[in-house]
Scaffold this motif. Sequence first.
Motif, PDB file in Angstrom:
ATOM      1  N   ALA A 370      98.190  34.166  38.099  1.00 20.51           N
ATOM      2  CA  ALA A 370      96.991  34.908  37.703  1.00 20.51           C
ATOM      3  C   ALA A 370      95.746  34.324  38.340  1.00 20.51           C
ATOM      4  CB  ALA A 370      96.862  34.898  36.181  1.00 20.51           C
ATOM      5  N   LEU A 371      95.666  33.011  38.427  1.00 23.05           N
ATOM      6  CA  LEU A 371      94.508  32.373  39.052  1.00 23.05           C
ATOM      7  C   LEU A 371      94.425  32.729  40.534  1.00 23.05           C
ATOM      8  CD1 LEU A 371      94.843  28.875  37.337  1.00 23.05           C
ATOM      9  CD2 LEU A 371      93.102  30.606  36.839  1.00 23.05           C
ATOM     10  N   VAL A 372      95.579  32.777  41.195  1.00 28.13           N
ATOM     11  CA  VAL A 372      95.593  33.193  42.602  1.00 28.13           C
ATOM     12  C   VAL A 372      95.150  34.648  42.723  1.00 28.13           C
ATOM     13  CG1 VAL A 372      97.068  33.606  44.611  1.00 28.13           C
ATOM     14  CG2 VAL A 372      97.346  31.508  43.271  1.00 28.13           C
ATOM     15  N   ASP A 378      92.234  40.588  42.664  1.00 37.75           N
ATOM     16  CA  ASP A 378      93.174  41.552  42.089  1.00 37.75           C
ATOM     17  C   ASP A 378      93.131  41.407  40.569  1.00 37.75           C
ATOM     18  OD1 ASP A 378      95.208  43.246  41.395  1.00 37.75           O
ATOM     19  OD2 ASP A 378      96.717  42.343  42.709  1.00 37.75           O
ATOM     20  N   HIS A 379      92.093  41.969  39.967  1.00 36.83           N
ATOM     21  CA  HIS A 379      91.854  41.739  38.544  1.00 36.83           C
ATOM     22  C   HIS A 379      92.852  42.469  37.657  1.00 36.83           C
ATOM     23  CE1 HIS A 379      88.246  39.416  39.274  1.00 36.83           C
ATOM     24  NE2 HIS A 379      87.910  40.308  40.199  1.00 36.83           N
ATOM     25  N   TRP A 387      97.618  38.918  29.825  1.00 36.42           N
ATOM     26  CA  TRP A 387      97.595  39.593  28.523  1.00 36.42           C
ATOM     27  C   TRP A 387      98.821  39.240  27.667  1.00 36.42           C
ATOM     28  CZ3 TRP A 387      94.011  41.957  25.720  1.00 36.42           C
ATOM     29  CH2 TRP A 387      94.433  42.717  24.620  1.00 36.42           C
ATOM     30  N   PRO A 388     100.032  39.233  28.206  1.00 39.57           N
ATOM     31  CA  PRO A 388     101.190  38.895  27.366  1.00 39.57           C
ATOM     32  C   PRO A 388     101.219  37.425  26.941  1.00 39.57           C
ATOM     33  CG  PRO A 388     101.870  40.036  29.383  1.00 39.57           C
ATOM     34  CD  PRO A 388     100.448  39.619  29.566  1.00 39.57           C
ATOM     35  N   GLU A 412      87.189  38.035  31.927  1.00 42.71           N
ATOM     36  CA  GLU A 412      86.432  38.398  33.126  1.00 42.71           C
ATOM     37  C   GLU A 412      87.149  39.482  33.913  1.00 42.71           C
ATOM     38  OE1 GLU A 412      83.606  38.420  36.214  1.00 42.71           O
ATOM     39  OE2 GLU A 412      83.517  37.668  34.151  1.00 42.71           O
ATOM     40  N   SER A 413      88.449  39.334  34.071  1.00 42.90           N
ATOM     41  CA  SER A 413      89.182  40.337  34.850  1.00 42.90           C
ATOM     42  C   SER A 413      89.294  41.659  34.111  1.00 42.90           C
ATOM     43  CB  SER A 413      90.575  39.802  35.203  1.00 42.90           C
ATOM     44  OG  SER A 413      90.472  38.813  36.214  1.00 42.90           O
TER      45      SER A 413
END
Length: 486
Positions: A370-372, A378-379, A387-388, A412-413
Amino acid sequence: MATDRYGNTLHACTAEGAGHLDRAVEALLFFRPEVAPAVEDALAASPGSPDAQAFAAYLGVLGTEHTGAAAARPRFEAYLAGLDADALPARERLHLAAAGACLAGDLHGAGDLLEELSLAYPRDVLALFAGHQLDFLTGDAVRLRDRIGGALSAWGRADEHRGPLLGMYAFGLEESGHYRRAEETGLAAVERHPRDVWAVHAVTHTYEMQGRIADGVAFLDARADDWARGNYLTVHNWWHYALYALEAGAEDTALRVYDAAVHRAESAGLAMELLDASALLWRMRLAGREEPERWARLADAWAERADPPFYAFNDAHAVMAQVGAGRIAEAEALVVDRRRWLAEGEGDPARRTLSNHAMTAEVGLPVCEALVAQGRGDHAAVVGLLWPLRRRLQVFGGSHAQRDAVQRTLLESALVSGDHDRARLLLSERDGLRPDSPYNWLGRARLADAIGDAALAAVARGRAEGAAKGLRPAAPGLGAVPEPPR
């Protein structure tokens, strides 16, 4: 036979060795650097002491340095090779089993063994401290609280080291959501021992979790001489100070703290310090402030470590630094390496006992991915990955305050990708805990802008500005940070 200051019999230990162990335990409780030399002195005086050998093994693991664990294993294994462990008293036998589990990477199993030890020997401080730290590293908030709470009845109010136990208990209470009780307990510990930096840290967390920024800054300012230098928590408590500054809108103060105390040219490059540096700069990045030179230096420091798979929480913060520095390829390479490591472990029963295997598979790897994705813009992918996990992030360790960097990434995303329903829900959750948080009000303003409610956005921005201003007069240290160590 020698005994320690708490009345525990020490097998194969001389009076000199017992004295060194007592000195080492006291240094451990107050996070003083002399703990390691004191353990070495105990080993020199009593090389056959199971307590001293276990102590050295714990030190090799609890700092989450893979080099520390690697250095500790040969001596511990050599000691066990000439030992009939079954002939040892039960307490020492459990210590050696827990220490061996730590060195083998089974942090959860080690925590279980130390809990069994504390059941019969609640005045074994080394077992309580090591178990408490393992609970922290594995994100077990309930046991972080109850391991210490269950032992406190064996400690009288006049016991000298009841204070540090109260400091540990306060942190467990805070991580379990008992904020008022945590604050009271932590303040009682600090009253007994002003330089109990773990208790200072626990109280600081209670203010952070409630959004009581002015109280937190005033607390740290008043006690700066006790916590701000000369202990293993110096950097981490300065990190908390910087978080308070960020919440109050004092970004320049946060950066002054970063440069002077969190990540300096003289920093040793320890994982726990680099972790704090990543977490601070990442929050600033999410708020729109880029710091390319600081990110580059930090990414270089992580790269010099070349960490193998050892502790997933560290991996996530290394990826933050790589993404923050714009080194997406390096971040992706770490993700690929951890994915390969997990695949190699499929079908290997021994790998399954590694706590880091589950921590990486269940949370660490998707957080890194997710950080990448966030770094690539790519939010939608960030939201899909995080989310999960948002209610399970504790699986890979750390505190609520530390893991909030990941929670903010998700928010933020959600805002940037136009996922208004999730953004609204996340902001509503945060409001319930910190109703006066400028960060939360600014998030609500952005959401209102996105749905075209200009009036609501103006009100939210006004509330954010008012909340931030309200923090500053009651927090004079935000304008005059106590001099960090140079």
